[in-house]
Structures are given as structure tokens and as C-alpha cells.
Design a protein around this motif. Structure first.
Motif, PDB file in Angstrom:
ATOM      1  N   ASN A   1      26.952  -8.376  -5.132  1.00 15.36           N
ATOM      2  CA  ASN A   1      25.892  -7.564  -4.279  1.00 15.36           C
ATOM      3  C   ASN A   1      25.082  -7.788  -5.461  1.00 15.36           C
ATOM      4  N   ASP A   2      24.890  -8.361  -6.751  1.00 14.71           N
ATOM      5  CA  ASP A   2      23.725  -8.593  -8.087  1.00 14.71           C
ATOM      6  C   ASP A   2      22.866  -9.541  -7.400  1.00 14.71           C
ATOM      7  N   VAL A   3      22.863 -10.234  -6.147  1.00 18.64           N
ATOM      8  CA  VAL A   3      21.770 -11.166  -5.639  1.00 18.64           C
ATOM      9  C   VAL A   3      21.573 -10.521  -4.710  1.00 18.64           C
ATOM     10  N   VAL A   4      22.976 -10.002  -3.902  1.00 19.69           N
ATOM     11  CA  VAL A   4      21.956  -9.667  -1.959  1.00 19.69           C
ATOM     12  C   VAL A   4      20.972  -7.961  -2.451  1.00 19.69           C
ATOM     13  N   ALA A   5      21.973  -7.273  -3.705  1.00 22.16           N
ATOM     14  CA  ALA A   5      21.340  -5.786  -3.586  1.00 22.16           C
ATOM     15  C   ALA A   5      19.663  -5.870  -3.194  1.00 22.16           C
ATOM     16  N   PRO A   6      19.318  -6.380  -4.686  1.00 21.07           N
ATOM     17  CA  PRO A   6      17.978  -6.497  -5.270  1.00 21.07           C
ATOM     18  C   PRO A   6      17.110  -7.158  -4.007  1.00 21.07           C
ATOM     19  N   VAL A   7      17.136  -8.102  -3.011  1.00 20.09           N
ATOM     20  CA  VAL A   7      16.972  -9.028  -2.526  1.00 20.09           C
ATOM     21  C   VAL A   7      16.219  -8.062  -0.723  1.00 20.09           C
ATOM     22  N   SER A   8      17.326  -7.227  -0.567  1.00 16.80           N
ATOM     23  CA  SER A   8      17.527  -6.214  -0.118  1.00 16.80           C
ATOM     24  C   SER A   8      15.729  -5.579   0.649  1.00 16.80           C
ATOM     25  N   LEU A   9      15.463  -5.420  -0.386  1.00 18.24           N
ATOM     26  CA  LEU A   9      14.144  -4.397  -0.824  1.00 18.24           C
ATOM     27  C   LEU A   9      13.473  -4.845   0.060  1.00 18.24           C
ATOM     28  N   VAL A  10      13.215  -6.318   0.187  1.00 21.02           N
ATOM     29  CA  VAL A  10      12.558  -6.825   1.674  1.00 21.02           C
ATOM     30  C   VAL A  10      12.472  -6.580   2.641  1.00 21.02           C
ATOM     31  N   LEU A  11      13.393  -6.174   2.989  1.00 23.67           N
ATOM     32  CA  LEU A  11      13.915  -5.908   3.870  1.00 23.67           C
ATOM     33  C   LEU A  11      12.490  -4.738   5.452  1.00 23.67           C
TER      34      LEU A  11
ATOM     35  N   ALA B   1      24.970 -11.693   8.248  1.00 21.30           N
ATOM     36  CA  ALA B   1      26.483 -12.502   7.734  1.00 21.30           C
ATOM     37  C   ALA B   1      26.458 -12.438   6.245  1.00 21.30           C
ATOM     38  N   LEU B   2      24.914 -12.900   5.680  1.00 21.45           N
ATOM     39  CA  LEU B   2      24.679 -12.137   4.120  1.00 21.45           C
ATOM     40  C   LEU B   2      25.455 -10.641   4.298  1.00 21.45           C
ATOM     41  N   VAL B   3      25.206  -9.778   4.546  1.00 19.76           N
ATOM     42  CA  VAL B   3      25.394  -8.328   4.495  1.00 19.76           C
ATOM     43  C   VAL B   3      27.010  -7.748   5.002  1.00 19.76           C
ATOM     44  N   ILE B   4      27.212  -9.443   5.824  1.00 14.88           N
ATOM     45  CA  ILE B   4      28.880  -9.178   5.718  1.00 14.88           C
ATOM     46  C   ILE B   4      29.798  -9.505   4.790  1.00 14.88           C
ATOM     47  N   PHE B   5      29.596 -10.629   4.270  1.00 20.00           N
ATOM     48  CA  PHE B   5      30.283 -11.157   3.087  1.00 20.00           C
ATOM     49  C   PHE B   5      29.958 -10.278   1.967  1.00 20.00           C
ATOM     50  N   THR B   6      29.718  -9.864   1.551  1.00 25.29           N
ATOM     51  CA  THR B   6      28.879  -8.743   0.941  1.00 25.29           C
ATOM     52  C   THR B   6      29.771  -7.422   0.885  1.00 25.29           C
ATOM     53  N   VAL B   7      29.934  -6.756   1.738  1.00 26.78           N
ATOM     54  CA  VAL B   7      30.867  -5.728   1.832  1.00 26.78           C
ATOM     55  C   VAL B   7      31.967  -6.276   1.679  1.00 26.78           C
ATOM     56  N   GLY B   8      32.146  -7.491   2.949  1.00 26.14           N
ATOM     57  CA  GLY B   8      33.548  -7.945   2.141  1.00 26.14           C
ATOM     58  C   GLY B   8      34.620  -7.540   1.187  1.00 26.14           C
ATOM     59  N   PHE B   9      33.452  -8.849   0.085  1.00 32.60           N
ATOM     60  CA  PHE B   9      33.791  -9.048  -0.708  1.00 32.60           C
ATOM     61  C   PHE B   9      34.103  -7.688  -1.900  1.00 32.60           C
TER      62      PHE B   9
ATOM     63  N   LEU C   1      20.537   0.584  -1.945  1.00 29.70           N
ATOM     64  CA  LEU C   1      21.856  -0.734  -2.360  1.00 29.70           C
ATOM     65  C   LEU C   1      21.309  -1.852  -3.464  1.00 29.70           C
ATOM     66  N   ALA C   2      19.835  -1.582  -3.462  1.00 28.61           N
ATOM     67  CA  ALA C   2      19.508  -1.919  -4.968  1.00 28.61           C
ATOM     68  C   ALA C   2      19.566  -1.359  -6.309  1.00 28.61           C
ATOM     69  N   LEU C   3      19.942  -0.427  -6.462  1.00 24.94           N
ATOM     70  CA  LEU C   3      20.314   0.975  -6.996  1.00 24.94           C
ATOM     71  C   LEU C   3      21.966   0.653  -8.001  1.00 24.94           C
ATOM     72  N   VAL C   4      21.989   1.083  -6.962  1.00 24.08           N
ATOM     73  CA  VAL C   4      23.794   1.107  -6.930  1.00 24.08           C
ATOM     74  C   VAL C   4      24.575   0.783  -8.009  1.00 24.08           C
ATOM     75  N   TRP C   5      24.031  -0.433  -8.820  1.00 21.86           N
ATOM     76  CA  TRP C   5      24.645  -1.250  -9.809  1.00 21.86           C
ATOM     77  C   TRP C   5      24.866  -0.106 -10.805  1.00 21.86           C
ATOM     78  N   LEU C   6      23.351   0.791 -10.777  1.00 15.89           N
ATOM     79  CA  LEU C   6      23.484   1.555 -12.352  1.00 15.89           C
ATOM     80  C   LEU C   6      24.349   2.303 -12.842  1.00 15.89           C
ATOM     81  N   PRO C   7      24.469   3.824 -12.135  1.00 11.42           N
ATOM     82  CA  PRO C   7      25.655   4.259 -12.385  1.00 11.42           C
ATOM     83  C   PRO C   7      27.127   3.418 -12.882  1.00 11.42           C
ATOM     84  N   ILE C   8      27.750   2.612 -11.896  1.00 17.59           N
ATOM     85  CA  ILE C   8      28.628   1.510 -12.494  1.00 17.59           C
ATOM     86  C   ILE C   8      28.570   1.060 -13.660  1.00 17.59           C
TER      87      ILE C   8
END
Length: 120
Positions: free
Chosen positions: A5-15, A32-40, A100-107
Motif C-alpha cells: 500500500n505504501d507504493v500503490v496508494a500514492p500512485v492512485s492519485l493518477v487515476l 489486480a494490483l488493487v485486489i493484491f493490496t486489499v488482500g495484503f 487512500l493516499a493519505l490513510v497512512w498518516l494517522p497510522i
């Protein structure tokens, strides 16, 4: 090891910048990338509390987390519907990708990052 998610989340801002049509293979790869990330993330989200929670409290903790996660999904869907209805689908996509890109800040600031396993 970096979380996916550290890699996928910021890249999602391109969507939201993507035009109307997306080639099928690109869409399939993105999905597939999103599903992998969610599963992980699901494995991490359930494994960590099970690791630090005493055995006698596992049922309560797991039940509480399921209610919280389900509630978060419901609130996210309602928010997306509201924003999509009033500001359009592109704005809803921007909001979702930004969250999604900023969710890691509170964590990152959470004291839970320094938790150690409780004695069983």
C-alpha cells in the motif's frame, strides 16, 4: 519490507487524470494490483491484533474489528455516492484516491506502532 500500500496508494492519485477509456489490459492490471493490496492489507489488519491480544479477548477484538471495518466500508460507499451525485464521478474519484493516499498518516502517528505482544 515495504508494504504494498505504501507504493500503490500514492500512485492512485493518477487515476482521476485518466481519460474516458482505459485499455482492457491496463484496467485488468490496475484491478489486480488493487485486489493484491486489499488482500495484503486484510492479512496485516487481522494478524496484528491477533498477535498483541491476549487469547481470552480474541473473540471480542475480532468481532469489534469486523464491525468497525464493515462500518467504514458503509460510510465510504455513502460518502462516494454523495460526492459523486453532487460533484460528479471525477470528484468522487479524486476524494477516494486522496483518502487512500493519505490513510497512512494517522497510522504513522499511532502509538499502536510501538505495541508489543501481551502475555497470554
Amino acid at each position: 519490507m515495504r508494504r504494498a500500500n505504501d507504493v500503490v496508494a500514492p500512485v492512485s492519485l493518477v487515476l482521476p487524470l485518466v481519460g474516458q477509456s482505459v485499455p482492457g489490459p491496463v484496467a485488468a492490471f490496475e484491478w489486480a494490483l488493487v485486489i493484491f493490496t486489499v488482500g495484503f492489507d486484510n492479512v496485516v489488519l487481522m494478524s496484528f491484533p491477533q498477535h498483541i491480544t491476549p487469547s481470552r479477548l480474541l473473540g471480542r477484538v475480532n468481532g469489534t474489528l469486523r464491525v468497525i471495518f464493515s462500518g467504514a466500508l458503509t460510510l465510504g460507499a455513502a460518502t462516494a455516492a454523495f460526492v459523486g451525485d453532487y460533484a460528479g464521478p471525477r470528484a468522487a474519484t479524486w476524494d477516494a484516491c486522496a483518502a487512500l493516499a493519505l490513510v497512512w498518516l494517522p497510522i504513522l502517528r499511532s502509538p499502536m506502532r510501538r505495541q508489543t505482544p501481551a502475555p497470554s
